[in-house]
Design a protein around this motif. Structure first.
Motif, short mmCIF file in Angstrom:
data_model
loop_
_atom_site.label_atom_id
_atom_site.label_comp_id
_atom_site.label_asym_id
_atom_site.label_seq_id
_atom_site.Cartn_x
_atom_site.Cartn_y
_atom_site.Cartn_z
N VAL C 15 0.90 -1.17 -0.02
CA VAL C 15 -0.02 -0.02 0.02
C VAL C 15 1.00 1.44 -0.12
O VAL C 15 0.97 2.30 -0.73
N GLY C 16 1.88 1.34 0.92
CA GLY C 16 2.72 2.36 0.93
C GLY C 16 3.33 2.62 -0.36
O GLY C 16 3.51 3.96 -0.86
N VAL C 17 4.06 1.47 -0.80
CA VAL C 17 4.72 1.80 -2.23
C VAL C 17 3.99 2.52 -3.14
O VAL C 17 4.32 3.35 -4.21
N PHE C 18 2.81 1.78 -3.33
CA PHE C 18 1.92 2.16 -4.34
C PHE C 18 1.47 3.91 -4.43
O PHE C 18 1.62 4.45 -5.34
N VAL C 19 1.00 4.12 -3.05
CA VAL C 19 0.73 5.62 -2.94
C VAL C 19 1.84 6.62 -3.04
O VAL C 19 1.73 7.71 -3.55
N ALA C 45 10.34 7.14 -5.29
CA ALA C 45 9.52 7.62 -3.91
C ALA C 45 8.90 6.54 -3.33
O ALA C 45 8.51 6.33 -2.17
N GLY C 46 8.39 5.31 -4.25
CA GLY C 46 7.75 4.17 -3.62
C GLY C 46 8.71 3.36 -2.90
O GLY C 46 8.15 2.83 -1.98
N LEU C 47 9.95 3.18 -3.48
CA LEU C 47 10.91 1.99 -2.73
C LEU C 47 11.86 2.59 -2.10
O LEU C 47 12.64 2.03 -1.12
N GLY C 48 12.20 4.14 -2.12
CA GLY C 48 13.34 4.61 -1.63
C GLY C 48 13.50 4.42 -0.04
O GLY C 48 14.39 4.16 0.55
N GLY C 49 12.12 4.82 0.52
CA GLY C 49 12.19 4.65 2.13
C GLY C 49 12.59 3.14 2.49
O GLY C 49 13.25 3.15 3.45
N PRO C 61 20.08 -8.06 0.41
CA PRO C 61 19.59 -6.87 -0.30
C PRO C 61 18.26 -6.26 -0.07
O PRO C 61 17.32 -7.02 0.33
N PRO C 62 18.08 -5.07 -0.07
CA PRO C 62 16.72 -4.29 0.35
C PRO C 62 15.71 -4.96 -0.47
O PRO C 62 15.73 -5.30 -1.70
N VAL C 63 14.51 -5.08 -0.04
CA VAL C 63 13.33 -5.54 -0.54
C VAL C 63 13.06 -4.86 -1.83
O VAL C 63 12.50 -5.23 -2.87
N VAL C 133 9.25 9.08 5.65
CA VAL C 133 9.80 10.31 4.80
C VAL C 133 11.08 10.12 4.01
O VAL C 133 11.18 11.11 3.02
N GLY C 134 11.57 8.87 3.68
CA GLY C 134 12.73 8.79 2.93
C GLY C 134 12.49 8.90 1.51
O GLY C 134 13.30 9.38 0.69
N GLY C 135 11.43 8.14 0.93
CA GLY C 135 11.22 7.94 -0.60
C GLY C 135 10.68 9.37 -0.97
O GLY C 135 11.05 9.75 -2.23
N GLY C 136 10.02 10.15 -0.31
CA GLY C 136 9.76 11.66 -0.46
C GLY C 136 10.73 12.44 -0.63
O GLY C 136 10.98 13.46 -1.34
N MET C 137 11.81 12.45 0.26
CA MET C 137 12.90 13.15 0.36
C MET C 137 13.77 12.62 -1.00
O MET C 137 14.13 13.78 -1.56
N LEU C 138 13.99 11.47 -1.34
CA LEU C 138 15.03 11.21 -2.35
C LEU C 138 14.13 11.65 -3.58
O LEU C 138 14.79 12.10 -4.51
#
Lengths: 211, 211, 211
Positions: C15-19, C45-49, C61-63, C133-138
């Motif tokens: 859900v988080g990734v999608f939005v 934005a979706g996966l960066g956080g 490795p990160p998911v 907040v990380g995905g939006g930051m990146l």
């Protein structure tokens, strides 16, 4: 063994976090950010260099995300700036001195920590420099300005001198508390000389190219 | 086993580091940075993609912080740009060719290294692409410009093709030196075609929204 | 043990990734980027956080680089924006609601995952906030704008509340599905209240300084 001197490492870290966090808060104030912005930029500037260091040497989770003392130091610095920033602006000379002190303790402390993680001598030097300049880099990138390390008077060079000094002393077997504080002083003095004398690295030849 | 061919990996890495470091130095010159800025941006552009790759696959410390040959390649490239940048500007066509070569060797070499760390096939593809585009991304973010990978002709797509090719060959058991260099050639040719033909990915429909 | 409830974690993540990927795509469209740019910013934005979270807790490795479902969610969101962005602009209120939902599930899900990696309670809280907040930051750094988390209404604070809630419940031994969804609801409601009431964190006193 000096490089496992946790207390020395802690003092170096806390001093560095505090002074860099002041710089982060001041940049946030200049950009017109709110309290959360001030605290976030203080946190990034104060702890960012150490977080990069820890990711690169495999010290997971990074102390910048796990040590309440460092986080507290960053938040106190950010709050101080939030409340007292007009005073800080008036004493911007003090801030530059503090910044040079932060550069010194982070470069030396970063290399010491890396040596303790057995990552090789060259890596220990590089990691020390990244510890010293990383927080300011992240601060500037988030604040939307080209990092100072790329455009100001000699900044990375004194850090490199300090990191190389402790790593060399480690390799030659004469690393001691004296050497550590000597290296910190070396970075500080060279950096302050660059500030005071307005020393800069040379620029490339200008051309008419607008490319 | 090909994926442990350290010499092949080293050649791919050094070529990629050198050409991307040239691009980093040129961006720094355009931005009016000094010698330290030129060397730092060369280092970031040349080694940044590999550092990201190594952090993501758990190869700590990253070779970009530990291998003196790669660091030397980046510093030599940065110094060359610093001294000779007017010549480089005149030969910007050469630079674009070199950049396509860097993209090709990094995408393929990045995926090969990831396969050696047993991270899964999909991850190996993604990591290859990130190796190829990561250094340029970091370079542009530090230099204060929107990364080229987001705004230029097809850049990530050829990298994706090359990474997918070697990972597919690995899964099917026919990975060999021929396949590796074939994949490098594929990335290079597709990228150069995009440059020469000015191919771009489609844009979204324009609207009157100013949001 | 709740914190190993992989299915719950997956739902929160998807859900988080999608939005957040929707938000990345919209920023890319506003910046005039092409299809590749839209998909890359959606992915960031979706996966960066989550990628930051995994690097910090040592989940390598990160998911975000290995789970095809999350990548597919990001690419579907990016493609939707690419095709239908005029509609999304018209329903920007919906997007803000979705963004608050993403903030909520990422903060709570990030802290839950960190608890499962045994990184300490304080770290689990901080990592949850960084996930949120990380995905939006990146996204904003790559798009060349100062991150929203630094300049918008209360954004990091509700995330902090939600992360602290689940970590506190974990420490006190009453962490359950009810608590998790309660914390998600808490973040969502506080964030929406900040949006609707235009609540902001306080600003520092203005001064005449132009420093």
């Amino acid at each position: 063994m000096l490089i496992h001197n946790a207390e020395l490492q802690l003092v170096l870290d806390l001093v560095g976090v505090f002074v860099f966090a002041l710089s982060g808060g001041l940049v946030a104030v200049r950009k017109g950010l709110d309290l959360v912005g001030v605290l976030v930029l203080s946190w990034v500037a104060g702890l960012g260099g150490g977080v990069l260091r820890d990711v690169f040497i495999g010290a997971i989770p990074p102390v910048g995300l796990s040590d309440w003392r460092q986080m507290l130091a960053a938040l106190v610095a950010g709050s101080l700036v939030f409340v007292m920033h007009p005073a800080f602006h008036r004493i911007s000379r003090v801030v530059r001195v503090l910044d040079a002190a932060g550069l010194a303790v982070f470069a030396v402390g970063g290399s010491l920590k890396a040596l303790g993680f057995d990552v090789g001598l060259l890596t220990a030097v590089i990691v020390g420099v990244l510890t010293a300049v990383g927080g300011g880099m992240l601060r500037d990138v988030l604040a939307g300005q080209v990092p100072e390390v790329l455009r100001r008077e000699l900044y990375a060079v004194p850090a490199l001198l300090g990191s190389a000094t402790v790593v060399f002393a480690f390799r030659e077997g004469f690393l001691s508390g004296y050497v550590v504080w000597g290296a910190v002083a070396l970075v500080f003095v060279v950096r302050m000389a660059a500030v005071v004398l307005d020393l800069n690295a040379p620029h490339p030849l200008r051309t008419g190219d607008s490319l």
